[in-house]
Motif scaffolding. Sequence first.
Motif, mmCIF file in Angstrom:
data_model
loop_
_atom_site.group_PDB
_atom_site.id
_atom_site.type_symbol
_atom_site.label_atom_id
_atom_site.label_comp_id
_atom_site.label_asym_id
_atom_site.label_seq_id
_atom_site.Cartn_x
_atom_site.Cartn_y
_atom_site.Cartn_z
ATOM 1 N N LEU A 1 16.774 96.614 125.895
ATOM 2 C CA LEU A 1 18.341 96.651 125.970
ATOM 3 C C LEU A 1 19.029 95.477 125.260
ATOM 4 O O LEU A 1 18.457 94.484 125.305
ATOM 5 N N ALA A 2 20.236 95.748 125.136
ATOM 6 C CA ALA A 2 21.090 94.642 124.635
ATOM 7 C C ALA A 2 22.494 95.361 124.627
ATOM 8 O O ALA A 2 22.828 96.347 124.910
ATOM 9 N N GLY A 3 23.356 94.345 124.324
ATOM 10 C CA GLY A 3 24.920 94.690 124.345
ATOM 11 C C GLY A 3 25.489 94.786 123.009
ATOM 12 O O GLY A 3 26.836 95.150 122.890
ATOM 13 N N ILE B 1 27.520 85.701 128.001
ATOM 14 C CA ILE B 1 27.071 86.692 128.633
ATOM 15 C C ILE B 1 25.343 86.462 128.707
ATOM 16 O O ILE B 1 24.912 86.181 127.756
ATOM 17 N N LYS B 2 24.940 86.097 130.109
ATOM 18 C CA LYS B 2 23.626 85.988 130.286
ATOM 19 C C LYS B 2 23.043 86.682 131.571
ATOM 20 O O LYS B 2 22.016 87.786 131.439
ATOM 21 N N GLN B 3 23.448 86.212 132.586
ATOM 22 C CA GLN B 3 22.858 86.871 133.908
ATOM 23 C C GLN B 3 23.594 88.081 134.075
ATOM 24 O O GLN B 3 23.185 88.950 134.953
ATOM 25 N N GLN B 4 24.855 88.290 133.698
ATOM 26 C CA GLN B 4 25.624 89.603 134.237
ATOM 27 C C GLN B 4 24.797 90.782 133.940
ATOM 28 O O GLN B 4 24.815 91.530 134.983
ATOM 29 N N PRO B 5 24.346 91.035 132.742
ATOM 30 C CA PRO B 5 23.644 92.395 132.554
ATOM 31 C C PRO B 5 22.318 92.468 133.386
ATOM 32 O O PRO B 5 21.950 93.356 134.043
ATOM 33 N N VAL C 1 22.326 102.608 130.167
ATOM 34 C CA VAL C 1 21.746 102.766 131.405
ATOM 35 C C VAL C 1 22.504 102.285 132.533
ATOM 36 O O VAL C 1 22.481 102.976 133.569
ATOM 37 N N LEU C 2 23.434 101.330 132.727
ATOM 38 C CA LEU C 2 24.321 101.282 133.676
ATOM 39 C C LEU C 2 25.348 102.261 134.008
ATOM 40 O O LEU C 2 25.700 102.283 135.215
ATOM 41 N N LEU D 1 32.276 94.279 127.689
ATOM 42 C CA LEU D 1 32.260 95.125 128.760
ATOM 43 C C LEU D 1 31.533 94.779 130.162
ATOM 44 O O LEU D 1 31.935 94.808 131.110
ATOM 45 N N VAL D 2 30.231 94.397 129.895
ATOM 46 C CA VAL D 2 29.568 94.059 131.143
ATOM 47 C C VAL D 2 30.275 92.579 131.831
ATOM 48 O O VAL D 2 30.434 92.590 132.976
ATOM 49 N N SER D 3 30.614 91.797 131.085
ATOM 50 C CA SER D 3 31.170 90.445 131.378
ATOM 51 C C SER D 3 32.475 90.846 132.418
ATOM 52 O O SER D 3 32.826 90.398 133.400
#
Length: 254
Positions: free
Chosen positions: A210-212, A151-155, A239-240, A116-118
């Motif tokens: 938080l986590a994904g 996925i690292k920096q995106q969130p 949160v987003l 999702l976030v990516s």
Amino acid sequence: MSDAQKRVALFVTCLVDLQRPSVGFAAIKLLEQAGCRVEVPRAQTCCGQPAYNAGDRVTARELARGIITAFRGYDYIVVPSGSCAGMLRHHMPHLFDDDPNMRALADSVAERVHELVSFLTDVLGVTDTGATFNGSVTYHDGCSGLREMKIKQQPRDLLRAAGADVKEMAEPEICCGFGGTFCVKYPDISVRMVSDKTRDIVATGAETVLAGDLGCLMNIAGRLQREGHATKVRHVAEVLAGMTDEVPPIGEVR
């Protein structure tokens, strides 16, 4: 047709469906805000990861066949879970290495799978979801999301855009000890790992972790509660999407 106008199928995941539906609603809200036409195929089932990890390739293949049928025809398949996304994108096709026709169909589905976030950041170019969060958070990098889905920096970027004060753990990339069936097969090791993780979380002083991946979050939330810590636990999508006033933190009842 722009990317934001294409058909997006939401792969809900078992844990979200059964334990935390708010994550699914948050995902839909974020995708629709970004201009996507979101559908939730009713025929979807488990991604097959538990069976796959247990060596039950027969069950995993049957689940994969259903997924391939349910998600054909969509431009993108978006998953609010790095581990389920990793299973679909990287492992599911190999279930059909002995069947060229099915392997081709599996590859076609797998190449359209995104976490999702990516997806929001890397595909749609979202830099701000419009949410506001005035608090301190720390972010746990789930193993599959980090290593398989990159996925690292995106969130972190989206959280900072929302106004969150991101406090990094000393070792945010260390496994929480959940690992799907790992925590059942090796409970003593799992407890030690999640205890190390909660110690790292608490040391940041952050109000919320938080986590994904919901599996990681449920594992962490349970350990934090048993240890008597007040740190809140949430899926990053909540949160987003600005839904923190609507749903309680994981493990809490209002």
